[in-house]
Design a protein around this motif. Structure first.
Motif, short mmCIF file in Angstrom:
data_model
loop_
_atom_site.label_atom_id
_atom_site.label_comp_id
_atom_site.label_asym_id
_atom_site.label_seq_id
_atom_site.Cartn_x
_atom_site.Cartn_y
_atom_site.Cartn_z
N PRO A 52 0.84 -1.20 0.00
CA PRO A 52 0.00 0.00 0.00
C PRO A 52 0.88 1.25 0.00
O PRO A 52 1.88 1.30 0.73
CB PRO A 52 -0.77 -0.12 1.33
CG PRO A 52 -0.71 -1.56 1.71
CD PRO A 52 0.56 -2.11 1.13
N GLU A 53 0.51 2.20 -0.85
CA GLU A 53 1.32 3.44 -1.05
C GLU A 53 2.77 3.11 -1.41
O GLU A 53 3.70 3.86 -1.07
CB GLU A 53 1.27 4.34 0.19
CG GLU A 53 -0.13 4.83 0.52
CD GLU A 53 -0.17 5.76 1.71
OE1 GLU A 53 0.47 6.83 1.66
OE2 GLU A 53 -0.84 5.42 2.70
N HIS A 54 2.97 1.97 -2.08
CA HIS A 54 4.30 1.49 -2.48
C HIS A 54 5.24 1.36 -1.27
O HIS A 54 6.47 1.44 -1.41
CB HIS A 54 4.97 2.41 -3.51
CG HIS A 54 4.11 2.75 -4.69
ND1 HIS A 54 3.21 1.87 -5.25
CD2 HIS A 54 4.02 3.89 -5.43
CE1 HIS A 54 2.61 2.44 -6.28
NE2 HIS A 54 3.07 3.67 -6.40
N GLY A 55 4.66 1.17 -0.09
CA GLY A 55 5.48 1.06 1.13
C GLY A 55 6.04 2.39 1.59
O GLY A 55 6.86 2.44 2.51
N LEU A 56 5.61 3.47 0.93
CA LEU A 56 6.18 4.80 1.24
C LEU A 56 5.09 5.72 1.78
O LEU A 56 4.68 6.69 1.13
CB LEU A 56 6.85 5.38 -0.01
CG LEU A 56 8.04 4.56 -0.51
CD1 LEU A 56 8.50 5.07 -1.88
CD2 LEU A 56 9.20 4.59 0.47
N THR A 57 4.60 5.37 2.94
CA THR A 57 3.62 6.24 3.60
C THR A 57 4.32 7.53 4.01
O THR A 57 5.56 7.60 4.04
CB THR A 57 3.08 5.55 4.87
OG1 THR A 57 4.19 5.31 5.73
CG2 THR A 57 2.39 4.23 4.54
N GLU A 58 3.52 8.51 4.37
CA GLU A 58 4.10 9.78 4.82
C GLU A 58 5.02 9.55 6.02
O GLU A 58 6.10 10.15 6.12
CB GLU A 58 2.97 10.75 5.20
CG GLU A 58 3.29 12.15 4.81
CD GLU A 58 2.05 12.97 4.59
OE1 GLU A 58 1.38 12.75 3.55
OE2 GLU A 58 1.73 13.78 5.47
N GLU A 59 4.58 8.65 6.88
CA GLU A 59 5.36 8.29 8.08
C GLU A 59 6.76 7.77 7.67
O GLU A 59 7.78 8.18 8.22
CB GLU A 59 4.56 7.22 8.85
CG GLU A 59 5.29 6.53 9.98
CD GLU A 59 5.33 7.38 11.24
OE1 GLU A 59 4.64 8.41 11.27
OE2 GLU A 59 6.10 7.02 12.16
N VAL A 60 6.78 6.88 6.67
CA VAL A 60 8.08 6.32 6.22
C VAL A 60 8.92 7.41 5.56
O VAL A 60 10.10 7.58 5.89
CB VAL A 60 7.85 5.13 5.24
CG1 VAL A 60 9.17 4.68 4.62
CG2 VAL A 60 7.19 3.96 5.97
N ILE A 61 8.31 8.16 4.65
CA ILE A 61 9.07 9.21 3.94
C ILE A 61 9.63 10.23 4.93
O ILE A 61 10.79 10.63 4.85
CB ILE A 61 8.19 9.91 2.88
CG1 ILE A 61 7.80 8.93 1.76
CG2 ILE A 61 8.92 11.12 2.27
CD1 ILE A 61 6.78 9.46 0.78
N ASN A 62 8.82 10.60 5.91
CA ASN A 62 9.25 11.62 6.86
C ASN A 62 10.26 11.11 7.88
O ASN A 62 10.80 11.89 8.65
CB ASN A 62 8.04 12.24 7.57
CG ASN A 62 7.25 13.13 6.63
OD1 ASN A 62 7.76 13.56 5.60
ND2 ASN A 62 6.00 13.38 6.96
N HIS A 63 10.50 9.81 7.88
CA HIS A 63 11.54 9.27 8.77
C HIS A 63 12.67 8.64 7.96
O HIS A 63 13.34 7.73 8.44
CB HIS A 63 10.93 8.26 9.75
CG HIS A 63 10.11 8.93 10.81
ND1 HIS A 63 8.76 9.20 10.66
CD2 HIS A 63 10.46 9.46 12.01
CE1 HIS A 63 8.31 9.83 11.72
NE2 HIS A 63 9.32 10.01 12.56
#
Ligand code: ZN
Length: 240
Positions: A52-63
């Motif tokens: 989901p979301e290519h594994g790049l949720t906002e949480e992941v991107i922002n960390h």
């Protein structure tokens, strides 16, 4: 201090093609993760297209401090919304390493404004990556050149903006030359393009290729993030 690294892979060749699976049985992302796990300060995540979301949720991107990106067949399937979120984070300071066929990714186009076009062929040619910057943090521990016995041939002209720093220039036994490693500053962040890594060759098992990637992660790690990357209306002149 920890460096948060996210390794993204479209993860399609490895599922479809036995010759790729033999080299990267758990996917290119996990092979890179294994190789980078020698660095005790790296906190490594992986993400793939089918999540989901290519594994790049906002949480992941922002960390994420530095994002590694391997894509080839499915550039068009990467959602624009995710590309825009990544690009916004790079403008604020995140580092991004575009690997091999990511030369034609949406991220390359978005971050450089160019097509990333090149000439190519698959004929198992030998490659020598000449080290143009022997005193650069990215080439720490690398000698005059790196030799890869077999790689996919990429050749100039390469449809990119003039790099801010050109680190590696390659020769291929078929006669082509190619800018294989270079940096482009993107507002507050840095993009590093690094060419080795065709899916049917074990380039990500090569210790020198891995050393360059490790060095690049350290070089691209932002000191801090600039949250406001928009213009500021400065109503009054600065008088003191
Ligand atoms: Zn390739």
């Amino acid at each position: 201090m920890s460096i948060h690294v996210t390794i993204w892979n479209e993860f399609i060749h490895e599922k479809k093609d036995e010759s790729v699976r033999r080299i990267y049985p758990n996917g290119i992302h996990n092979a890179l993760k294994d190789q980078l796990s020698s660095e005790s300060d790296f906190v490594i995540k992986t993400a793939t297209l089918d999540q989901p979301e290519h594994g790049l949720t906002e949480e992941v991107i922002n960390h994420t401090d530095v994002l590694l990106w391997w894509g080839h067949m499915a550039h068009g399937q990467v959602k624009d919304e995710i590309v825009n979120k990544i690009a916004d984070r790079v403008r604020k300071g995140m580092g991004i390493i575009l690997l091999h066929s990511a030369h034609a990714s949406k991220l390359m186009k978005c971050l450089t404004g160019c097509t990333g076009s090149l000439s190519w062929r698959e004929q198992n040619e030998k490659q020598i990556l000449w080290n143009l910057k022997p005193n650069h943090p990215i080439t720490k521990g690398i000698g005059e050149y790196i030799v890869l016995d077999k790689e996919e041939t990429y050749g100039e002209p390469f449809g990119i903006p003039d790099p801010d720093e050109c680190i590696f220039l390659s020769w291929f036994s078929g006669g082509n030359v190619f800018r294989s490693g270079w940096i482009k500053n993107v507002q507050n962040g840095k993009l590093f393009y690094f060419q080795p890594g065709h899916e049917t060759f074990p380039s990500y098992m090569n210790p020198e290729v891995i050393k360059v990637i490790i060095n690049a992660i350290r070089y691209l790690k932002p000191l801090n993030y600039i949250e406001n990357v928009d213009s500021i209306w400065q109503k009054e002149p600065i008088t003191s």
